[in-house]
Every structure is written in structure tokens, then in C-alpha cells.
Motif scaffolding. Structure first.
Motif, mmCIF file in Angstrom:
data_model
loop_
_atom_site.group_PDB
_atom_site.id
_atom_site.type_symbol
_atom_site.label_atom_id
_atom_site.label_comp_id
_atom_site.label_asym_id
_atom_site.label_seq_id
_atom_site.Cartn_x
_atom_site.Cartn_y
_atom_site.Cartn_z
ATOM 1 N N GLN A 142 7.499 -1.331 2.642
ATOM 2 C CA GLN A 142 6.364 -1.403 3.537
ATOM 3 C C GLN A 142 5.068 -1.690 2.778
ATOM 4 O O GLN A 142 5.032 -1.711 1.547
ATOM 5 N N GLY A 143 3.998 -1.896 3.517
ATOM 6 C CA GLY A 143 2.724 -2.269 2.924
ATOM 7 C C GLY A 143 2.181 -1.257 1.936
ATOM 8 O O GLY A 143 1.455 -1.605 1.005
ATOM 9 N N ASN A 144 2.531 0.021 2.123
ATOM 10 C CA ASN A 144 2.054 1.052 1.187
ATOM 11 C C ASN A 144 2.981 1.212 -0.013
ATOM 12 O O ASN A 144 2.783 2.107 -0.842
ATOM 13 N N GLY A 145 4.001 0.353 -0.108
ATOM 14 C CA GLY A 145 4.903 0.388 -1.252
ATOM 15 C C GLY A 145 6.111 1.281 -1.076
ATOM 16 O O GLY A 145 6.937 1.410 -1.978
ATOM 17 N N SER A 146 6.279 1.888 0.096
ATOM 18 C CA SER A 146 7.368 2.833 0.317
ATOM 19 C C SER A 146 8.518 2.186 1.085
ATOM 20 O O SER A 146 8.314 1.323 1.931
ATOM 21 N N TYR A 147 9.732 2.631 0.778
ATOM 22 C CA TYR A 147 10.896 2.221 1.559
ATOM 23 C C TYR A 147 11.171 3.220 2.677
ATOM 24 O O TYR A 147 11.793 2.883 3.684
ATOM 25 N N TYR A 148 10.748 4.450 2.493
ATOM 26 C CA TYR A 148 10.930 5.477 3.527
ATOM 27 C C TYR A 148 9.738 5.433 4.481
ATOM 28 O O TYR A 148 8.690 6.023 4.217
ATOM 29 N N TYR A 149 9.891 4.722 5.565
ATOM 30 C CA TYR A 149 8.833 4.611 6.563
ATOM 31 C C TYR A 149 9.254 5.369 7.824
ATOM 32 O O TYR A 149 10.442 5.720 7.981
#
Length: 575
Positions: A139-146
């Protein structure tokens, strides 16, 4: 169908004979006719028994043959969905068939264009109809856990892979030739509530956006060969070289490529490492009181803004940076002295042309270099990745154990298991996607090869299959042929990598909210911080002062939403 028919015949014959046997029974008196009939009946029964045994043996042989055929011919089908980054891969390509034959499996894979991917996955999650394996999008914040993904995890939609990965030294993560090199910090980035629901495909280079790329030709031409080692020295270096180059070249050359991209603004990778030098943290950290601290709301963040303001006042950054004028100060176009980027992205070839780095329109005399990270009041200009997970997959909990085991087997292949695997992952199949030349290089110029490579998505299967960990020094700077970098550049990039890795190991700096969930953060953060970048820009441009900045920040950190976010992160961290 054959084996069932034979069984029915055998059992039917035995049943008929059994009925005949019962019909021959009377009061115990038997005449000669009855005796003859009984003898015939016994003989028939014996013959039938022998035929039954023969039929059973034949049935067993047929079943064994069919079992062998099933094992070698009927392949397990695994449905997969991955991201197409605009190449338009074709279903059933030669590349896909190669993997199917190698792994003895049937892959029903659908590549979805990156622009539609998240919506498609989330729709399938909502309808409880995901395929066996999905690529999880960062995701845009760099996380895969959204949020949608973690809600599905909480609902049991995805497999916790921990038992398959770690099993008292016998798990895949403990024995796989690639995965066994990953440390605890890497696996910590894959966890959600102590479970592992995303499976990395490789480990990325650490501290990627820590490279201060500079124009070496300008440094030498205008006598700025002494490299800066502190943030103050870097500021003077950028201002001084910008001024000298602008005068000498007869056109404006800025000190630093920077623009507000309208998305991450002052938290983007073009300047974040500089902010880290003043704050001693990345996006989020936990302070001495156990509270989660956002970088831009730290007291020392204003020291970074003052550093940027000095560059602005000296004309070393584009005065209209807030208007997203990315081209006016573009380093690769020769419009700036320096550019904060990946520490391995200045891999200019030794001949300066075969791997140019700079835009095609620029002269061949432009030379790239990269400074060592410089020291700030609280840290070096080393920016940790939000995550070192390069790409990852997740597995549907509808898969039974046999299918999960098969997925773990084929999606985690290595060169040790399948000789030649690494070459295929990178370049495809010899004869289908390239010609191997006498010097060991691969020729892909044939139009048929180009089409086959595009149709087969060659080189992009590493999004879903395991690949070797990133080694940008070897892959970019030490490539064979004319594209190889100079010995001087190779030595410098090795020096930078060693420093970045050592610094991150020493500080342990990470994003403290990595994989933590907060509903209030998800729902309100963009609104809560909507004006932060505008206020940063206004401060750098001298339109507001220190008191106005501090009052603005105080209003956010004392808000009920920010306090709730704090509490929810604490609760998530305690789980």
C-alpha cells in the motif's frame, strides 16, 4: 469405470452361486440326482471362487496402473492471481507451461493490471471467492497489512503459515536455501498478531533511500572534491556548488532536486533521510514514555525545516517546489547538483554511455557519484525501509493441507532444488526467450524472443515465486560487458552498503507502527494531517514562523483523534 464393472461381475456371480447353494438344501435326504447336482454346485462354487480371486487380482492391477497414471498425469490445480505491471502477459504462455512442467502442477493464473489489482482482490475477499494464492499489494504507506486484508485475516480467510515455516529446525524457513538466511527482524515484518500471513518472495536491500547522488563532473570542475561529512557541511556543499555551477554553466543548476509530490510531500523519499538526521527516527517511533511519536510532530523536526529553509533562501532548491515542478530541478536532466535516492541507483557504466543514468538528451560528460551518508545532530542520513519484504503472497484457508504443502513446495523453489532455476527466473528459457552467445551473454534481440518474453512475463514471476535476495552491487554495478561500472564506483557502492547495513544494525531503527492496526488512524489520518505539508512549505518559504508551526503541531497532537490513535497503536502492539 472398468474396475467397478469387474467388481460387480465378481460379486454378482458369487451371490448367484450362494442363492443356488441355499436352494439345494432340503430335509437332509439326497438321491443320486441331488448328489450329482450338489457335486456340480460345489465344483461351480470352487470355480467361482477362483474366478473371484482372479477378478480381484486383475482389479488390483488396474487400480495400481490407474494410480500410477494419476500420479504422473493428473496434476493438482492451483489458482493464482498476480499483478501485471503493464506488460500484458498472456495466459497459457510458454513460460507458464515451463513452470507447470517443472513443478508437475496445473497453474490457473490470472495477471491483473496494477491499476485494478487492489479493487479486484478486495472484491474477491468480500465475496469469499479468492483463488488459492494471491499476491499481496504493497500500500501507499509501505505496508502489506492493510485494513481489508487484516479484517480477512481476522475472519480466518487466509492461512497462518507459521507451522509450515518453523518446525523445530525442519520448517521451510529453517531449511530453504534462501529463507534460512533471513533474520528475526525480517520475519518480524511478516507478522500480524504473532501469525505469518504474508510470505516474502525475497529480502530487499536495506536502507534503500540513503544515497546522496551527486554530479561528480561538477564537483571536479568547480573544486568541490572534499566530500561533506555532516549536515552543516552538506548544506554548504550544496549551496556553494549550486552557485558555482550556475555561474560557470550559464544556466540555473539547483543544489538539490526536491519537489512536493502532492502525496507524501515532506515525508517523501527525496528528503526523508535528511529529516532522520535531525530527528533520529523514521516515520513513527516510540518515545521514552512509551508513546508513539510521529516524525513531523517531534520538537527537533523544526531543525530539519530550518536546514531546508537555508537551502531555499540561498536559491539551492526550486522556489516553486510546492507546485510539483519535478522537471525544473531534475538531477538526471542535469538541473541539480544532488538528488537523494536509492544508494544503488547511480550505477553509471564505465564508458558513461552504455548505461547512461542521465537523460538521453544530456552530454556524455556527465558523471555520477554518491556521497557517504552524512551525520546529523541525532543520526546519519540512513533511511530504513518501511519493510524489507520485496513482494509477497498469501494463501487461502480453503486450501487443504495437501494443497498448502504443494504450494509451499513449488512457490519456494531454489537453485539447489532445480538447477538453472535462477537463470530461468531472470531470463527465461534458452531457445524460447534468448540465445546463449559464446561469451556467456544472452541475446534477446530477436523479435520472436521479445514477444515470447512479454507474453510469458519473463522476469516478473519473481513476484509470486521465491527468488534470491537482492544484491544490487552485483546486479547493477558488476554486470558483465560495457554496462559494468568502473572499479572506483564499485568500491564506493560497496562502502556505502556496508555503512548503511552497519548503521541500521547499530540503531535498530524501524517504523514503530509496522503491521499495527488502528481504525482511527485508517479513518482520520489523512484528514488530520491534510495541512501538514502546506505548513511545512510555508515555513520553508518564510510565510509562517516558529511559533505558528509549534501552535499548529500542538493542535494536532492534543486532538482526540491523535490521542485515540496513540491508544489503539499501544493496544495493537500489546497483542
Amino acid at each position: 469405470m472398468k474396475k467397478n464393472f469387474r467388481n460387480q461381475v465378481a460379486f454378482g456371480l458369487a451371490a448367484v452361486l450362494a442363492v443356488g447353494s441355499l436352494a439345494g438344501c432340503g430335509d437332509g435326504k439326497k438321491d443320486s440326482t441331488e448328489a450329482k447336482t450338489e457335486a456340480k454346485t460345489e465344483a461351480a462354487k470352487t470355480e467361482a471362487a477362483e474366478e473371484t480371486k482372479a477378478a480381484e487380482k486383475e482389479t488390483a492391477a488396474v487400480e495400481a496402473t490407474e494410480a500410477a497414471t494419476t500420479k504422473s498425469g493428473d496434476r493438482m490445480t492451483i489458482s493464482v492471481m498476480g499483478i501485471d505491471w503493464g506488460y500484458g502477459p498472456q495466459a497459457g504462455s510458454d513460460m507458464e507451461k515451463y513452470w507447470e512442467d517443472l513443478f508437475d502442477v496445473n497453474l490457473e493464473i490470472e495477471w491483473i493490471n496494477y491499476q485494478d489489482y487492489d479493487q479486484k482482490v478486495n472484491t474477491l475477499i468480500a465475496s469469499d471467492s479468492i483463488p488459492d494464492v494471491i499476491q499481496v499489494s504493497k500500500q501507499g504507506n509501505g505496508s502489506y497489512y492493510y485494513p481489508i486484508f487484516t479484517q480477512a485475516v481476522d475472519a480466518g480467510v487466509f492461512v497462518d503459515m507459521t507451522p509450515y515455516l518453523f518446525d523445530n529446525g525442519n520448517g521451510i524457513a529453517e531449511t530453504n536455501a534462501v529463507m534460512k538466511n533471513w533474520d528475526d527482524a525480517m520475519w518480524a515484518q511478516t507478522k500480524y498478531k504473532d501469525g505469518i500471513y504474508i510470505l516474502p518472495r525475497s529480502k530487499a536491500e536495506s536502507g534503500q533511500n540513503s544515497g546522496i547522488e551527486v554530479r561528480k563532473d561538477l564537483m571536479e570542475k568547480y573544486g568541490f572534491t572534499e566530500e561533506p561529512t555532516t549536515m552543516d557541511e552538506l548544506k554548504d556543499f550544496l549551496i556553494g556548488l549550486s552557485k558555482a555551477a550556475s555561474e560557470g554553466e550559464g544556466k540555473k543548476i539547483y543544489g538539490l532536486e526536491f519537489y512536493d509530490d502532492g502525496k507524501k510531500g515532506f515525508m517523501n523519499d527525496y528528503i526523508k533521510a535528511f529529516a532522520i538526521a535531525f530527528t533520529g527516527q523514521t516515520d513513527w517511533a516510540v518515545d521514552e514514555n512509551g508513546d508513539f511519536q510521529y516524525m513531523q510532530f517531534q520538537d527537533s523536526y523544526i531543525d530539519f525545516l530550518n536546514w531546508m529553509k537555508d537551502l531555499y533562501d540561498a536559491g539551492a532548491i526550486d522556489p516553486e517546489f510546492a507546485l510539483n515542478n519535478s522537471d525544473t530541478s531534475k538531477w538526471k536532466a542535469g538541473n541539480s547538483v544532488a538528488f537523494l535516492s536509492a544508494w544503488y541507483n547511480w550505477n553509471q557504466s564505465a564508458d558513461l554511455t552504455s548505461n547512461k543514468i542521465f537523460d538521453e538528451s544530456t552530454p556524455a560528460t556527465y558523471e555520477a557519484w554518491c556521497l557517504m551518508p552524512v551525520k546529523g545532530p541525532k543520526a546519519y542520513t540512513v533511511s530504513p525501509n518501511y519493510t524489507d519484504v520485496d513482494s509477497c503472497i498469501a494463501i487461502s484457508s480453503k486450501c487443504d493441507d495437501a494443497k498448502i504443502q504443494k504450494i509451499m513446495e513449488i512457490f519456494n523453489g531454489t537453485e539447489e532444488q532445480y538447477p538453472g532455476y535462477n537463470d530461468v527466473m531472470k531470463d527465461g528459457v534458452e531457445g524460447l526467450h534468448y540465445t546463449l552467445l559464446e561469451d556467456g551473454t544472452k541475446d534477446t534481440t530477436d523479435e520472436a524472443f521479445k514477444k515470447a518474453r512479454q507474453d510469458g512475463y519473463v522476469g516478473a514471476w519473481n513476484q509470486i515465486f521465491l527468488k534470491t535476495d537482492m544484491d544490487q552491487v552485483t546486479d547493477k554495478f558488476m554486470r558483465p560487458g560495457a554496462k559494468g561500472a568502473s572499479e572506483e564506483n564499485i568500491a564506493r557502492v560497496k562502502e556505502i552498503k556496508e555503512f548503511v547495513y552497519s548503521d541500521l544494525a547499530a540503531t535498530g531503527m524501524t517504523n514503530a507502527i509496522q503491521n499495527l492496526q488502528s481504525a482511527t488512524y485508517d479513518n482520520t489520518w489523512n484528514v488530520l494531517t491534510d495541512d501538514v505539508d502546506t505548513m511545512c512549505a510555508q515555513y520553508v518559504m518564510g510565510q509562517i514562523g516558529e511559533e505558528e508551526w509549534k501552535s499548529f503541531v500542538q493542535g494536532i497532537v492534543e486532538s482526540s483523534d491523535y490521542q485515540t490513535i496513540q491508544q489503539e497503536f499501544k493496544e495493537a502492539a500489546a497483542q
